[in-house]
Design a protein around this motif. Structure first.
Motif, short mmCIF file in Angstrom:
data_model
loop_
_atom_site.label_atom_id
_atom_site.label_comp_id
_atom_site.label_asym_id
_atom_site.label_seq_id
_atom_site.Cartn_x
_atom_site.Cartn_y
_atom_site.Cartn_z
N ALA A 231 39.53 49.52 45.87
CA ALA A 231 40.26 48.31 47.21
C ALA A 231 39.23 47.41 46.84
CB ALA A 231 41.14 47.54 48.43
N ARG A 232 38.27 47.47 46.83
CA ARG A 232 36.62 47.17 47.07
C ARG A 232 36.23 46.56 45.38
NH1 ARG A 232 30.65 48.55 49.63
NH2 ARG A 232 32.02 48.69 51.85
N HIS A 233 36.76 47.67 44.65
CA HIS A 233 36.42 46.71 42.97
C HIS A 233 37.14 45.86 42.85
CE1 HIS A 233 35.05 47.14 38.89
NE2 HIS A 233 36.52 47.54 38.85
N HIS A 234 38.51 45.78 43.12
CA HIS A 234 39.50 44.64 42.84
C HIS A 234 39.47 43.26 43.40
CE1 HIS A 234 42.33 46.43 40.02
NE2 HIS A 234 41.96 47.60 40.52
N ARG A 235 38.97 43.30 44.14
CA ARG A 235 37.44 42.19 44.91
C ARG A 235 37.87 40.94 44.25
NH1 ARG A 235 36.79 41.42 50.45
NH2 ARG A 235 35.11 40.05 50.13
N LEU A 236 37.00 41.30 42.81
CA LEU A 236 37.36 41.01 41.44
C LEU A 236 38.11 40.62 40.88
CD1 LEU A 236 33.30 41.85 41.26
CD2 LEU A 236 33.96 39.94 41.85
N TYR A 237 38.91 39.50 41.20
CA TYR A 237 40.27 39.73 40.40
C TYR A 237 39.52 38.53 38.88
CZ TYR A 237 43.18 40.10 43.88
OH TYR A 237 44.53 40.51 44.67
N VAL A 238 38.39 38.37 39.07
CA VAL A 238 37.43 38.09 37.49
C VAL A 238 36.54 38.72 37.37
CG1 VAL A 238 37.40 35.52 36.17
CG2 VAL A 238 39.23 35.59 38.11
N PRO A 239 36.37 39.64 36.75
CA PRO A 239 35.57 40.23 36.27
C PRO A 239 34.38 40.07 35.97
CG PRO A 239 37.74 41.42 36.25
CD PRO A 239 37.59 40.12 36.13
N TYR A 240 32.99 39.53 36.13
CA TYR A 240 31.46 39.57 35.06
C TYR A 240 30.58 40.38 35.04
CZ TYR A 240 30.65 38.23 40.37
OH TYR A 240 30.00 38.23 41.66
N ALA A 241 30.06 40.72 34.06
CA ALA A 241 29.16 41.46 33.73
C ALA A 241 28.63 42.44 35.01
CB ALA A 241 28.50 41.68 33.09
N TYR A 242 27.61 42.05 35.65
CA TYR A 242 26.98 42.65 36.83
C TYR A 242 27.85 43.01 37.81
CZ TYR A 242 25.59 38.79 39.93
OH TYR A 242 25.72 38.30 41.03
N GLY A 243 29.06 42.49 38.04
CA GLY A 243 29.73 43.34 38.45
C GLY A 243 30.50 44.72 38.42
N ALA A 244 29.98 44.56 37.45
CA ALA A 244 30.98 45.90 36.67
C ALA A 244 30.96 47.34 37.30
CB ALA A 244 29.89 46.42 35.40
N LEU A 245 29.23 47.71 38.09
CA LEU A 245 29.49 48.82 39.36
C LEU A 245 29.95 47.89 40.66
CD1 LEU A 245 26.23 50.74 37.81
CD2 LEU A 245 28.86 50.86 37.39
N TYR A 246 30.55 47.05 40.73
CA TYR A 246 30.26 46.84 41.69
C TYR A 246 32.03 47.81 42.60
CZ TYR A 246 32.94 44.55 46.51
OH TYR A 246 33.26 43.49 47.58
#
Length: 375
Positions: A231-246
Motif C-alpha cells: 500500500a505504501r507504493h500506491h500512495r503515489l497515485y501520480v508516479p514520478y521518476a524518483y518515486g520508482a523505488l518508493y
C-alpha cells in the motif's frame, strides 16, 4: 595450463594462463562499481525527468497535470526520497553479499574458450554428409566438384575436412597441425561473445519478469501483504521518476532486490554482465514511473510495458490490472490481467477534478484572506 584436443585430426586447443581480471575503471574497483552504478543511473535518469517535470517542459506528453501530483499523492516528496535511499542502501548491501559469494573473476581463458566452440562447430560438420545422404545427395561427390572453386564450402560438406588448413605448432619443431577456418573462428567468437551473453540476459529478464509479476500480484490478492507492504507504493497515485523505488523496505527487498539477485544467479551472469543487467533494469523501472509518454524515449518503445502502461496500475480504477514489470507484459496477456478499458476518458476526468479542486482551494484562500483583512 591446458592444451587438449578431442582427436588427432582436430586443431589443438591453445594453452592459457589465468590471471585476476583488472578493474573496468582505474579509479574504482569492480566491487564498488557494481554496487553503486545502478543507483547512479537511477538518480541521473530521475533528475532528468525531475527537471522536465518541475519546469513543465513537455506538457503535451504528460500523463498527469502538475495539479494532480500535488493534490492526489498521499506521500510527500521528502517521504519518497527517504524510503528510496533506504531501499538503495539495502540494495548496495545485497550487491556486496552477491559479489562476495562469487569466485574471483579471472581472465586469460577467452581464446581457449573460443577455440572450444570452434571445435564443437568442426565436430558438428561431421553430421553434414549423413544429413545430405538422407536427402539423397552424395556429399563426397559434391565436395569433390567444389574443391577447386569453393574449398571452404567443400571442406564443410566433406564433414569438416580441411587438409589445406594448417598452422605451425611451435617455432622449435616447426610441426604442422590442423587449423580452424576463419569462418569457424568468427562463428565461435559470435557464439561466445554475443549469443551466450544475450541468452543469459534473456534468461535473467524472463526470470525477473516472472518473479515480479507473481510477487506483485500476490501483494494485491493478499490483504495483509497489501496493507502492511504494498500500500505504501500506491500512495503515489501520480508516479514520478524518483518515486520508482518508493516501497516498504520488506517489499523492496523481496520483489526488487531479491528478484534481481536471483535472476543474476539463475542466468549465471558474470559481475560485468550484472552491471549491465542491474543498471538497465533500474533505468527501465525509473522510466516506467516517469509520468511521461515520450515519443523519443527508447526505453518506452522496447516493449509495451512502459510509463503509460504501468501508470494505469497506479490509478484506483486500474489497480487490479497491469501487474507486469519491468520488461514485458506476457504474464498480463496470458493470465488476463491486462487493462482493456477506456483509459483516456478516465484520465480526462481526473485532470478536470484536480483542476476544479485547485480552483476551489484558490477561491477559499482568497475568501479567507479577505475576511482576515476586514477584521
Amino acid at each position: 595450463m591446458a592444451n587438449i584436443t578431442v582427436a588427432s585430426d582436430l586443431p589443438p586447443l591453445p594453452a592459457y594462463e589465468t590471471r585476476p581480471m583488472p578493474d573496468l575503471l582505474p579509479f574504482i574497483s569492480d566491487f564498488w562499481l557494481l554496487a553503486i552504478l545502478p543507483h547512479i543511473a537511477y538518480w541521473v535518469v530521475s533528475l532528468i525527468f525531475h527537471v522536465i517535470d518541475i519546469y513543465d517542459l513537455y506538457p503535451q506528453y504528460r500523463l498527469h497535470t502538475p495539479e494532480e501530483i500535488t493534490q492526489r499523492n498521499l506521500a510527500s516528496r521528502w517521504e519518497v526520497l527517504r524510503d528510496v535511499i533506504i531501499e538503495q542502501v539495502i540494495q548496495i548491501i545485497t550487491s556486496a553479499v552477491l559479489t562476495l559469494s562469487e569466485a574471483q573473476q579471472t581472465t586469460g581463458m577467452e581464446e581457449y574458450d573460443v577455440a572450444v566452440w570452434a571445435t564443437r562447430i568442426r565436430l558438428a560438420q561431421r553430421t553434414l554428409p549423413s544429413v545430405l545422404g538422407v536427402l539423397g545427395l552424395n556429399a563426397a561427390a559434391i565436395s569433390k566438384n567444389m574443391a577447386a572453386t569453393h574449398p571452404l564450402l567443400a571442406g564443410a560438406l566433406a564433414g569438416g575436412h580441411y587438409p589445406f588448413l594448417t598452422t605451425t605448432l611451435d617455432d622449435v619443431t616447426g610441426a604442422a597441425v590442423p587449423a580452424f577456418a576463419t569462418w569457424e573462428l568468427l562463428l565461435a567468437k559470435a557464439i561466445y561473445w554475443v549469443l551466450i551473453p544475450c541468452f543469459q540476459f534473456w534468461v535473467a529478464v524472463a526470470f525477473l519478469d516472472t518473479w515480479q509479476y507473481f510477487m506483485h500480484r500476490a501483494m494485491h490478492v493478499n490483504k495483509w501483504m497489501y496493507t502492511h507492504w504494498h500500500a505504501r507504493h500506491h500512495r503515489l497515485y501520480v508516479p514520478y521518476a524518483y518515486g520508482a523505488l518508493y516501497n516498504h523496505p520488506v517489499e523492496g527487498f523481496v520483489m526488487d532486490t531479491l528478484g534481481a539477485g536471483a535472476a543474476y544467479k539463475v542466468a549465471c551472469m558474470s559481475p560485468r554482465m550484472a552491471m549491465v543487467f542491474f543498471t538497465f533494469s533500474t533505468m527501465k523501472t525509473v522510466d516506467d514511473h516517469c509520468g511521461y509518454k515520450l515519443p523519443w524515449d527508447p526505453l518506452q518503445h522496447i516493449t509495451s510495458n512502459n510509463a503509460a502502461y504501468h501508470d494505469i496500475h497506479h490509478q484506483s480504477w486500474g489497480i487490479k490490472s497491469n501487474f507486469s514489470q519491468p520488461f514485458f507484459i506476457i504474464w498480463d496477456r496470458l493470465l488476463g490481467t491486462m487493462w482493456t478499458g477506456d483509459a483516456k476518458a478516465k484520465y480526462e476526468r481526473t485532470r478536470a477534478a484536480a483542476a476544479e479542486k485547485k480552483k476551489d482551494v484558490a477561491t477559499g484562500a482568497r475568501t479567507a484572506n479577505g475576511k482576515a483583512k476586514a477584521k
